[in-house]
Design an enzyme around this catalytic site. Sequence first.
Site, PDB file in Angstrom:
ATOM      1  N   SER A 241       1.633  29.729  -2.849  1.00 40.77           N
ATOM      2  CA  SER A 241       0.713  28.775  -3.585  1.00 40.77           C
ATOM      3  C   SER A 241       1.334  29.525  -5.122  1.00 40.77           C
ATOM      4  O   SER A 241       2.134  30.236  -5.354  1.00 40.77           O
ATOM      5  CB  SER A 241      -0.760  29.355  -3.155  1.00 40.77           C
ATOM      6  OG  SER A 241      -0.944  28.374  -4.688  1.00 40.77           O
TER       7      SER A 241
ATOM      8  N   TYR B 120       1.370  23.530  -7.094  1.00 45.35           N
ATOM      9  CA  TYR B 120       1.252  22.767  -7.984  1.00 45.35           C
ATOM     10  C   TYR B 120       1.501  22.176  -9.509  1.00 45.35           C
ATOM     11  O   TYR B 120       2.057  22.749 -10.077  1.00 45.35           O
ATOM     12  CB  TYR B 120      -0.585  24.063  -8.227  1.00 45.35           C
ATOM     13  CG  TYR B 120      -1.325  23.692  -6.963  1.00 45.35           C
ATOM     14  CD1 TYR B 120      -1.855  22.286  -6.469  1.00 45.35           C
ATOM     15  CD2 TYR B 120      -1.869  25.081  -6.803  1.00 45.35           C
ATOM     16  CE1 TYR B 120      -2.696  23.073  -5.669  1.00 45.35           C
ATOM     17  CE2 TYR B 120      -2.374  24.662  -5.654  1.00 45.35           C
ATOM     18  CZ  TYR B 120      -3.198  23.890  -5.190  1.00 45.35           C
ATOM     19  OH  TYR B 120      -3.975  24.133  -4.166  1.00 45.35           O
TER      20      TYR B 120
ATOM     21  N   THR C 279       1.936  20.012  -3.274  1.00 45.58           N
ATOM     22  CA  THR C 279       0.046  19.286  -2.626  1.00 45.58           C
ATOM     23  C   THR C 279      -0.173  18.907  -3.843  1.00 45.58           C
ATOM     24  O   THR C 279       0.132  18.847  -5.164  1.00 45.58           O
ATOM     25  CB  THR C 279      -0.856  21.336  -2.800  1.00 45.58           C
ATOM     26  OG1 THR C 279       0.108  21.744  -1.710  1.00 45.58           O
ATOM     27  CG2 THR C 279      -1.939  20.675  -2.344  1.00 45.58           C
TER      28      THR C 279
ATOM     29  N   ARG D   5     -17.433  21.315  -5.194  1.00 46.77           N
ATOM     30  CA  ARG D   5     -17.792  22.122  -4.562  1.00 46.77           C
ATOM     31  C   ARG D   5     -18.538  23.180  -4.653  1.00 46.77           C
ATOM     32  O   ARG D   5     -19.040  23.947  -5.311  1.00 46.77           O
ATOM     33  CB  ARG D   5     -16.355  22.978  -4.604  1.00 46.77           C
ATOM     34  CG  ARG D   5     -15.381  22.370  -4.029  1.00 46.77           C
ATOM     35  CD  ARG D   5     -14.184  23.307  -4.190  1.00 46.77           C
ATOM     36  NE  ARG D   5     -12.779  23.158  -3.599  1.00 46.77           N
ATOM     37  CZ  ARG D   5     -11.028  23.063  -3.683  1.00 46.77           C
ATOM     38  NH1 ARG D   5     -11.360  24.837  -4.271  1.00 46.77           N
ATOM     39  NH2 ARG D   5     -10.348  23.072  -3.354  1.00 46.77           N
TER      40      ARG D   5
ATOM     41  N   LYS E 291       1.796  17.091   0.748  1.00 45.61           N
ATOM     42  CA  LYS E 291       0.848  17.772   1.319  1.00 45.61           C
ATOM     43  C   LYS E 291       0.011  17.208   0.675  1.00 45.61           C
ATOM     44  O   LYS E 291      -0.311  17.207  -0.274  1.00 45.61           O
ATOM     45  CB  LYS E 291       0.868  19.403   0.696  1.00 45.61           C
ATOM     46  CG  LYS E 291      -0.340  19.920   1.435  1.00 45.61           C
ATOM     47  CD  LYS E 291       0.067  21.127   1.708  1.00 45.61           C
ATOM     48  CE  LYS E 291      -1.149  22.299   2.300  1.00 45.61           C
ATOM     49  NZ  LYS E 291      -2.197  21.947   1.182  1.00 45.61           N
TER      50      LYS E 291
ATOM     51  N   HIS F 218      -6.399  19.507   3.124  1.00 45.01           N
ATOM     52  CA  HIS F 218      -6.909  20.237   2.289  1.00 45.01           C
ATOM     53  C   HIS F 218      -8.053  21.181   2.803  1.00 45.01           C
ATOM     54  O   HIS F 218      -9.298  21.741   1.867  1.00 45.01           O
ATOM     55  CB  HIS F 218      -7.344  20.027   0.491  1.00 45.01           C
ATOM     56  CG  HIS F 218      -6.537  21.631  -0.128  1.00 45.01           C
ATOM     57  ND1 HIS F 218      -5.666  20.597  -0.762  1.00 45.01           N
ATOM     58  CD2 HIS F 218      -7.368  22.261  -0.821  1.00 45.01           C
ATOM     59  CE1 HIS F 218      -5.257  22.409  -1.335  1.00 45.01           C
ATOM     60  NE2 HIS F 218      -6.020  22.906  -1.924  1.00 45.01           N
TER      61      HIS F 218
ATOM     62  N   SER G 275      -5.345  21.635   8.276  1.00 43.58           N
ATOM     63  CA  SER G 275      -6.579  21.279   8.186  1.00 43.58           C
ATOM     64  C   SER G 275      -7.155  21.166   9.792  1.00 43.58           C
ATOM     65  O   SER G 275      -7.989  20.320  10.437  1.00 43.58           O
ATOM     66  CB  SER G 275      -6.795  20.206   7.587  1.00 43.58           C
ATOM     67  OG  SER G 275      -6.964  20.246   6.692  1.00 43.58           O
ATOM     68  N   GLY G 276      -8.219  22.524  10.408  1.00 40.03           N
ATOM     69  CA  GLY G 276      -8.890  22.887  10.901  1.00 40.03           C
ATOM     70  C   GLY G 276      -8.367  23.026  12.747  1.00 40.03           C
ATOM     71  O   GLY G 276      -8.932  23.762  13.608  1.00 40.03           O
TER      72      GLY G 276
ATOM     73  N   ARG H  15      -7.859  26.243  14.541  1.00 37.97           N
ATOM     74  CA  ARG H  15      -8.246  27.792  14.784  1.00 37.97           C
ATOM     75  C   ARG H  15      -7.537  28.019  16.285  1.00 37.97           C
ATOM     76  O   ARG H  15      -8.042  29.674  16.075  1.00 37.97           O
ATOM     77  CB  ARG H  15     -10.043  27.665  15.067  1.00 37.97           C
ATOM     78  CG  ARG H  15     -10.415  26.963  13.858  1.00 37.97           C
ATOM     79  CD  ARG H  15     -10.539  27.635  12.476  1.00 37.97           C
ATOM     80  NE  ARG H  15     -11.299  27.519  11.472  1.00 37.97           N
ATOM     81  CZ  ARG H  15     -10.588  26.898   9.949  1.00 37.97           C
ATOM     82  NH1 ARG H  15      -9.185  26.808  10.494  1.00 37.97           N
ATOM     83  NH2 ARG H  15     -11.167  26.435   9.433  1.00 37.97           N
TER      84      ARG H  15
ATOM     85  N   GLY I  16      -5.025  28.484   7.820  1.00 39.64           N
ATOM     86  CA  GLY I  16      -5.296  28.456   6.458  1.00 39.64           C
ATOM     87  C   GLY I  16      -6.231  30.014   6.623  1.00 39.64           C
ATOM     88  O   GLY I  16      -6.368  30.790   7.241  1.00 39.64           O
ATOM     89  N   ARG I  17      -7.855  29.142   7.156  1.00 39.75           N
ATOM     90  CA  ARG I  17      -9.020  29.715   6.960  1.00 39.75           C
ATOM     91  C   ARG I  17      -8.497  31.120   6.685  1.00 39.75           C
ATOM     92  O   ARG I  17      -9.002  32.682   6.995  1.00 39.75           O
ATOM     93  CB  ARG I  17      -9.832  29.544   6.921  1.00 39.75           C
ATOM     94  CG  ARG I  17     -10.317  28.382   5.705  1.00 39.75           C
ATOM     95  CD  ARG I  17     -11.968  27.706   5.868  1.00 39.75           C
ATOM     96  NE  ARG I  17     -12.112  26.981   4.897  1.00 39.75           N
ATOM     97  CZ  ARG I  17     -11.959  25.338   4.431  1.00 39.75           C
ATOM     98  NH1 ARG I  17     -11.206  24.942   5.639  1.00 39.75           N
ATOM     99  NH2 ARG I  17     -12.846  25.289   3.214  1.00 39.75           N
TER     100      ARG I  17
HETATM  101  C1  FNR Z   1      -6.369  26.840   0.433  1.00 40.51           C
HETATM  102  N1  FNR Z   1      -5.885  25.734   0.403  1.00 40.51           N
HETATM  103  C2  FNR Z   1      -4.591  25.442  -0.442  1.00 40.51           C
HETATM  104  N2  FNR Z   1      -3.614  24.288  -0.524  1.00 40.51           N
HETATM  105  C3  FNR Z   1      -2.113  24.594  -1.524  1.00 40.51           C
HETATM  106  O1  FNR Z   1      -1.929  23.786  -1.312  1.00 40.51           O
HETATM  107  N3  FNR Z   1      -2.141  25.727  -2.156  1.00 40.51           N
HETATM  108  C4  FNR Z   1      -3.706  26.820  -2.955  1.00 40.51           C
HETATM  109  O2  FNR Z   1      -3.496  27.509  -3.654  1.00 40.51           O
HETATM  110  C5  FNR Z   1      -5.038  26.878  -2.280  1.00 40.51           C
HETATM  111  N4  FNR Z   1      -5.492  27.509  -1.296  1.00 40.51           N
HETATM  112  C6  FNR Z   1      -6.485  27.528  -0.407  1.00 40.51           C
HETATM  113  C7  FNR Z   1      -7.296  28.555  -0.864  1.00 40.51           C
HETATM  114  C8  FNR Z   1      -7.888  28.757   0.164  1.00 40.51           C
HETATM  115  C9  FNR Z   1      -9.207  29.648   0.058  1.00 40.51           C
HETATM  116  C10 FNR Z   1      -8.728  27.710   1.129  1.00 40.51           C
HETATM  117  C11 FNR Z   1      -9.083  27.795   2.220  1.00 40.51           C
HETATM  118  C12 FNR Z   1      -7.190  26.914   1.682  1.00 40.51           C
HETATM  119  C13 FNR Z   1      -5.103  25.059   0.992  1.00 40.51           C
HETATM  120  C14 FNR Z   1      -4.664  24.661   2.915  1.00 40.51           C
HETATM  121  O3  FNR Z   1      -3.717  25.557   2.380  1.00 40.51           O
HETATM  122  C15 FNR Z   1      -4.676  24.289   3.796  1.00 40.51           C
HETATM  123  O4  FNR Z   1      -4.341  23.231   3.701  1.00 40.51           O
HETATM  124  C16 FNR Z   1      -5.871  24.352   4.531  1.00 40.51           C
HETATM  125  O5  FNR Z   1      -7.160  26.076   4.651  1.00 40.51           O
HETATM  126  C17 FNR Z   1      -6.240  24.108   5.857  1.00 40.51           C
HETATM  127  O6  FNR Z   1      -7.473  23.889   6.202  1.00 40.51           O
HETATM  128  P1  FNR Z   1      -8.355  24.939   7.461  1.00 40.51           P
HETATM  129  O7  FNR Z   1      -7.714  24.770   8.489  1.00 40.51           O
HETATM  130  O8  FNR Z   1      -7.778  26.359   6.285  1.00 40.51           O
HETATM  131  O9  FNR Z   1      -9.439  25.147   7.215  1.00 40.51           O
END
Ligand code: FNR
Length: 387
Positions: free
Chosen positions: A128, A152, A178, A187, A260, A284, A316-317, A319, A338-339
């Site tokens: 990132s 970004y 992105t 948030r 993205k 995201h 996104s989602g 797991r 991601g998470r």
């Molecule tokens: C992100 N995501 C994200 N995306 C991106 O393009 N640049 C970034 O710096 C970040 N930072 C970021 C921080 C945190 C803590 C999270 C959870 C997510 C979004 C990430 O790339 C991705 O799209 C999501 O995490 C997908 O969703 P799930 O599957 O993690 O729920």
Amino acid sequence: MAERFGDYQSEIYLRGLAGTKPPFTTDLASLDTVAARSLTPETFAYIAGGAGSGATMRSNRAAFEKWKIVPRLLTNATERDLSTTVLGTELSAPVLLAPIGAQSIMHPDAELATARAAASFGLPMILSTAGSRTIEEVAEASPVAPRWFQLYWPNDPDVCASILDRARRAGYSVLVVTLDTWTLAWRPRDLDKAYLPFLRGEGVATPLSDPAFRARLPKPPEEDLAAALLLWTAIFSGTDFGWDQLSFLRDRWPGPIVLKGVQHVDDARRAADAGMDGIVVSNHGGRQVDGALGALEALPPIVRAVGSRIEVLFDSGVRNGADVIKALSLGAKAVLFGRPYAYGLALDGEEGVRHVLRCLLADLDITLGLSGHRTPHEVSPSVLHRS
Ligand code: FNR
């Protein structure tokens, strides 16, 4: 030789005979519960939280639940090969590590730990712009790994060009832009704690080390961090661009470009028309628009519209292994994960990320075989039933 990711299962059971258990749960969908107990409330909320009411995050998971895998039998699926190639990058499995910023709030080794873990499996980490380690430091930590960079888009053209130049010179091959986070969503979980890592100097390593960015400051960030962070906010947040401006990036990035955050078929078509090489169908992780469509719902029509013209990725989602199979069956070339890896990093640094990735890949490998397939290329919508 294809990696035998599923072997992690027998390794765990065999180590169990000597009384050893996995470092933490193998159920990646419940990692948030484990993480909630160990992380600081600020860090946990920053990872787990989403936009507004959290409805989009719930829709992301609900979208996966609507599709069911229909297993097939006697397909000689003993030997499997998960490898694939996306935009010229060879992957050991159709999985990339999603860009996640500010990883220093999760672990002191931050992006360096994630980069090493990803490299050990031959998977690209998408670094990132909001990383807590510089473009160059992350490249050094994973010298032979495939590397992608996420932008970004700064509103200062010199800063933008300089960052792209650095990423290119450091060997990042694909640019992921992105577009859904040009300003931060509402948030509540972060707002209630009045917590945003960037304003505390976390996740700003790349801009603060950038010569074009530093040239805008009367004093270097080491002498006046507050002024540098104010400039960061002004340059990196609050500016939306237009489709005609993508040519600025195209002119300055020689490799593939992926947009993205695409959710609408018309935006997917515009990306292809603008000469982009791929898109990530993503919301995201529900962190930007509250009350939005579950991301997987957006995938099939987008694949129908542009799947033959550009590479379609998904996040996104995701797991578990079944989720990956569903996204691939609906036409994604690979998924961004991601998470769960962020929780892994927070719980146990590089080893934590490795454990999470091993769980995902083993589950994917085994579930792919048990559903009757040997490679990610064999799956199609006919694998699924919509309930
Ligand atoms: C992100 N995501 C994200 N995306 C991106 O393009 N640049 C970034 O710096 C970040 N930072 C970021 C921080 C945190 C803590 C999270 C959870 C997510 C979004 C990430 O790339 C991705 O799209 C999501 O995490 C997908 O969703 P799930 O599957 O993690 O729920």
